[in-house]
Structure formats: structure tokens, C-alpha cells
Design a protein around this motif. Structure first.
Motif, short mmCIF file in Angstrom:
data_model
loop_
_atom_site.label_atom_id
_atom_site.label_comp_id
_atom_site.label_asym_id
_atom_site.label_seq_id
_atom_site.Cartn_x
_atom_site.Cartn_y
_atom_site.Cartn_z
N VAL A 70 0.84 -1.11 0.06
CA VAL A 70 0.17 0.01 -0.02
C VAL A 70 0.96 1.23 -0.14
O VAL A 70 1.57 1.39 0.80
CB VAL A 70 -1.06 -0.07 1.10
CG1 VAL A 70 -1.87 1.37 1.17
CG2 VAL A 70 -1.69 -1.16 1.17
N SER A 72 2.54 4.57 0.81
CA SER A 72 2.67 5.48 1.90
C SER A 72 2.32 4.74 3.15
O SER A 72 2.12 5.34 4.03
CB SER A 72 1.91 6.67 1.68
OG SER A 72 2.39 7.42 0.59
N ARG A 73 2.39 3.30 3.12
CA ARG A 73 1.85 2.73 4.17
C ARG A 73 3.01 1.41 4.51
O ARG A 73 3.25 1.10 3.42
CB ARG A 73 0.52 2.15 4.37
CG ARG A 73 -0.38 3.03 4.20
CD ARG A 73 -1.04 3.27 5.50
NE ARG A 73 -2.30 4.38 5.29
CZ ARG A 73 -2.41 5.72 5.98
NH1 ARG A 73 -1.53 6.06 6.54
NH2 ARG A 73 -3.56 6.16 5.79
N TYR A 75 3.29 -1.94 6.76
CA TYR A 75 2.45 -3.01 7.99
C TYR A 75 3.51 -4.04 8.29
O TYR A 75 4.00 -4.68 7.63
CB TYR A 75 1.33 -3.48 7.26
CG TYR A 75 0.25 -2.61 6.94
CD1 TYR A 75 -0.59 -2.01 7.78
CD2 TYR A 75 -0.11 -2.07 5.67
CE1 TYR A 75 -1.53 -1.12 7.58
CE2 TYR A 75 -0.93 -1.18 5.22
CZ TYR A 75 -1.74 -0.99 6.24
OH TYR A 75 -2.64 0.15 5.71
#
Length: 77
Positions: A70, A72-73, A75
Motif C-alpha cells: 500500500v 505510503s503505508r 505494515y
């Protein structure tokens, strides 16, 4: 691209199901890196992972994977 960017890995596993575009890179550090090959942002995803590794606080432990699919993300599990 992964090798050119200097990421050390043991294995690259492309998911072969028609509904998935995920690539799993098993790093030499013992965790998986999840990338998305359906977009043209593979290099951006690799750079995001490198930036994360460079600035990651020591108290954050990676148990299983780092997912940078994703934009800019990031996890972590």
C-alpha cells in the motif's frame, strides 16, 4: 530490482493464483517482505522497505512479515 537495490534475500516466491499479484521475498533476516507486482511501483515499494529498515527503532521486532504493497503505508507483523 530487488538484487539491484541491495536487499539480501534467500528466496523469492511469486504467488501463482490468478487473483493475487503478491510477491513474497524471504529475507536473510528471517522475515518476509510482501510486494505487489501488478503496479508499476515495485521500485518505490523496495525503496520504502529500505527506508523503513534504515529508520526502524530497535524496539520494533518483525515476527513474520513487512507489507509495503500500500503506497505510503508499511505494515509489520
Amino acid at each position: 530490482q530487488i538484487q539491484k537495490q541491495g536487499i539480501n534475500y534467500r528466496e523469492i516466491v511469486p504467488i501463482t493464483s490468478a487473483s493475487s499479484s503478491r510477491i513474497i521475498v524471504r529475507t536473510t533476516a528471517g522475515h518476509e517482505l510482501w510486494l505487489d507486482r501488478s503496479t508499476d511501483t515495485l521500485e518505490t515499494q523496495i525503496e520504502a522497505y529500505k527506508a523503513f529498515e534504515k529508520s526502524r527503532p530497535k524496539d520494533i521486532k518483525i515476527q513474520e512479515y513487512v507489507d509495503v504493497r500500500v503506497p505510503s503505508r508499511i505494515y509489520v507483523k
